[in-house]
Design a protein around this motif. Sequence first.
Motif, PDB file in Angstrom:
ATOM      1  N   ALA A 116       0.764  -1.285   0.017  1.00 13.46           N
ATOM      2  CA  ALA A 116       0.143  -0.072  -0.093  1.00 13.46           C
ATOM      3  C   ALA A 116       0.808   1.232  -0.099  1.00 13.46           C
ATOM      4  N   VAL A 117       2.024   1.212   0.268  1.00 16.49           N
ATOM      5  CA  VAL A 117       3.176   2.144   0.330  1.00 16.49           C
ATOM      6  C   VAL A 117       3.990   2.239  -0.991  1.00 16.49           C
ATOM      7  N   SER A 118       3.929   3.183  -1.746  1.00 20.96           N
ATOM      8  CA  SER A 118       4.766   3.472  -3.035  1.00 20.96           C
ATOM      9  C   SER A 118       5.923   4.545  -2.741  1.00 20.96           C
ATOM     10  N   PHE A 119       6.994   4.152  -3.310  1.00 23.19           N
ATOM     11  CA  PHE A 119       7.948   4.949  -3.090  1.00 23.19           C
ATOM     12  C   PHE A 119       9.036   4.962  -4.387  1.00 23.19           C
ATOM     13  N   GLY A 120       9.457   6.149  -4.874  1.00 17.82           N
ATOM     14  CA  GLY A 120      10.277   5.977  -5.986  1.00 17.82           C
ATOM     15  C   GLY A 120      11.037   7.401  -6.327  1.00 17.82           C
ATOM     16  N   PHE A 121      12.302   7.147  -7.063  1.00 15.98           N
ATOM     17  CA  PHE A 121      12.966   8.203  -7.244  1.00 15.98           C
ATOM     18  C   PHE A 121      13.827   7.856  -8.537  1.00 15.98           C
ATOM     19  N   GLY A 122      14.297   9.105  -9.294  1.00 16.16           N
ATOM     20  CA  GLY A 122      15.007   9.015 -10.454  1.00 16.16           C
ATOM     21  C   GLY A 122      15.206  10.144 -10.999  1.00 16.16           C
ATOM     22  N   PRO A 123      15.916  10.299 -12.263  1.00 14.33           N
ATOM     23  CA  PRO A 123      16.257  11.554 -13.133  1.00 14.33           C
ATOM     24  C   PRO A 123      15.063  12.141 -13.542  1.00 14.33           C
ATOM     25  N   GLN A 124      15.255  13.241 -13.803  1.00 11.25           N
ATOM     26  CA  GLN A 124      14.134  14.177 -14.804  1.00 11.25           C
ATOM     27  C   GLN A 124      15.129  15.005 -15.804  1.00 11.25           C
ATOM     28  N   ILE A 125      14.543  15.420 -16.889  1.00 11.78           N
ATOM     29  CA  ILE A 125      15.575  16.330 -17.784  1.00 11.78           C
ATOM     30  C   ILE A 125      14.171  17.180 -18.272  1.00 11.78           C
ATOM     31  N   THR A 126      14.370  18.552 -18.768  1.00  8.70           N
ATOM     32  CA  THR A 126      13.625  19.477 -19.281  1.00  8.70           C
ATOM     33  C   THR A 126      14.373  20.066 -20.549  1.00  8.70           C
ATOM     34  N   ALA A 127      13.708  19.876 -21.757  1.00  7.62           N
ATOM     35  CA  ALA A 127      14.226  20.163 -22.964  1.00  7.62           C
ATOM     36  C   ALA A 127      13.725  21.654 -23.527  1.00  7.62           C
ATOM     37  N   TRP A 140      18.453  23.727 -21.039  1.00  6.10           N
ATOM     38  CA  TRP A 140      18.562  22.372 -21.051  1.00  6.10           C
ATOM     39  C   TRP A 140      18.637  22.146 -19.445  1.00  6.10           C
ATOM     40  N   SER A 141      17.764  21.550 -18.704  1.00  5.05           N
ATOM     41  CA  SER A 141      17.953  21.242 -17.023  1.00  5.05           C
ATOM     42  C   SER A 141      17.571  19.818 -17.014  1.00  5.05           C
ATOM     43  N   ALA A 142      18.498  19.655 -15.771  1.00  3.89           N
ATOM     44  CA  ALA A 142      18.086  18.122 -15.313  1.00  3.89           C
ATOM     45  C   ALA A 142      18.206  17.996 -13.895  1.00  3.89           C
ATOM     46  N   GLY A 143      17.681  17.001 -13.264  1.00  2.94           N
ATOM     47  CA  GLY A 143      17.763  17.011 -11.865  1.00  2.94           C
ATOM     48  C   GLY A 143      17.334  15.552 -11.058  1.00  2.94           C
ATOM     49  N   PHE A 168      22.004  23.057 -17.562  1.00  2.00           N
ATOM     50  CA  PHE A 168      23.449  22.664 -17.780  1.00  2.00           C
ATOM     51  C   PHE A 168      24.081  22.986 -19.150  1.00  2.00           C
ATOM     52  N   ALA A 169      22.859  23.510 -19.987  1.00  2.00           N
ATOM     53  CA  ALA A 169      23.125  24.080 -21.353  1.00  2.00           C
ATOM     54  C   ALA A 169      22.276  24.734 -21.894  1.00  2.00           C
ATOM     55  N   GLY A 170      22.438  25.348 -23.055  1.00  2.00           N
ATOM     56  CA  GLY A 170      21.309  26.392 -23.732  1.00  2.00           C
ATOM     57  C   GLY A 170      21.920  27.667 -24.051  1.00  2.00           C
ATOM     58  N   ASP A 171      20.917  28.641 -24.191  1.00  5.38           N
ATOM     59  CA  ASP A 171      21.225  29.818 -24.610  1.00  5.38           C
ATOM     60  C   ASP A 171      22.042  30.751 -23.366  1.00  5.38           C
TER      61      ASP A 171
END
Length: 261
Positions: A116-127, A140-143, A168-171
Motif C-alpha cells: 500500500a506504500v509506493s516510493f520512487g526516485f529517479g532522474p528528470q530532464i527538461t528540454a 536544458w535542465s536536469a535533476g 546545464f546547457a542552452g542560451d
Amino acid sequence: MSSWKLLFTSLTLSASTSLCAAQPGGNDAQANNPLANMTAFNMQNYYIGDVSGTDKDANQFWLRFAKPFSVDDSNWILRASLPVNTYPTPPDGGHKTGLGDVNLFASWLIDTGNPAVSFGFGPQITAPTATDNALGTEKWSAGLVNVLFNASSPKFQYGYLASWQHSFAGDGHRDDVNLGTFQPFMFYQLGGGTYLRAAPIWVYNFQNDSYSVPLGVGIGQVIKQGSTVYNFFVEPQGSVADHGPGQPRWQVFAGLNLQFN
C-alpha cells in the motif's frame, strides 16, 4: 529568465496523475497514486488569476502521458509532460500563447515491504522545446525527483513529490535554472468515488531567492466506464506566502485524468 517562466517550469512536476490500480486500499484510494502500475493520459490546467508584479493573469494547459516499464528486475514509471503556455509579456501588456518546454522523468519503484506504500526516485530532464523564447527557458535542465504515496487507509491517502533541477546547457544570454519544488498531497474519500483533495506545489527559486507557497482544498470524482477510469477534479488555491515578482496570488488547478486497464 523571467520569474513567471520559472513558476511554470515548477508546474511540470504536478503529482496528480490519477493512475488507478488494483492495489491495496481499493480503486478510489489508488486513484491519485502517481506511482501506480498503469498507463495514463492526463489533461490538466492551471489558471492563474493574478501574477504578482504584472497585474495580469496567465494560464498553463498540460498534456501528460505516463507508462510503466521494467528493466531486468526493476520497475519504473516514465512520464512525459508538454505544456501549452499563455504568459503575460510586459511591457506591452499583452499575452503570448504556444508550446513550452517538455519535461521527462523516470521513477524507479522501490520495494517498501508494504504494497500500500509506493516510493520512487529517479532522474528528470527538461528540454527547450518552446515555440517562442518568451514561453520557455531556452535552457536544458536536469535533476532528481522523489515520490511517496501512502494508501494504507482506504479513507485517507497522502504523500509528496519533491524535485530539483538545474540548467546545464542552452542560451548563454538567458538566466540559469536552479529550482526546487515540494508538493504535499492529501486525498480524503467521501464515498461513491467523490473525494476531497489538496495538492499545492511549493516552489523555491535558488537563482533569485524568490518563492511561492500556495494552499487550497478541492474536490474530485472518480468514475469507471468499462476498462477506463475517469478522474475529474478542481482545486482553487491561494498564496499564503510568496516573495518576488511572477508568483501566483491565486490560481485554479483543474483536470481530467484517464487511466487504462
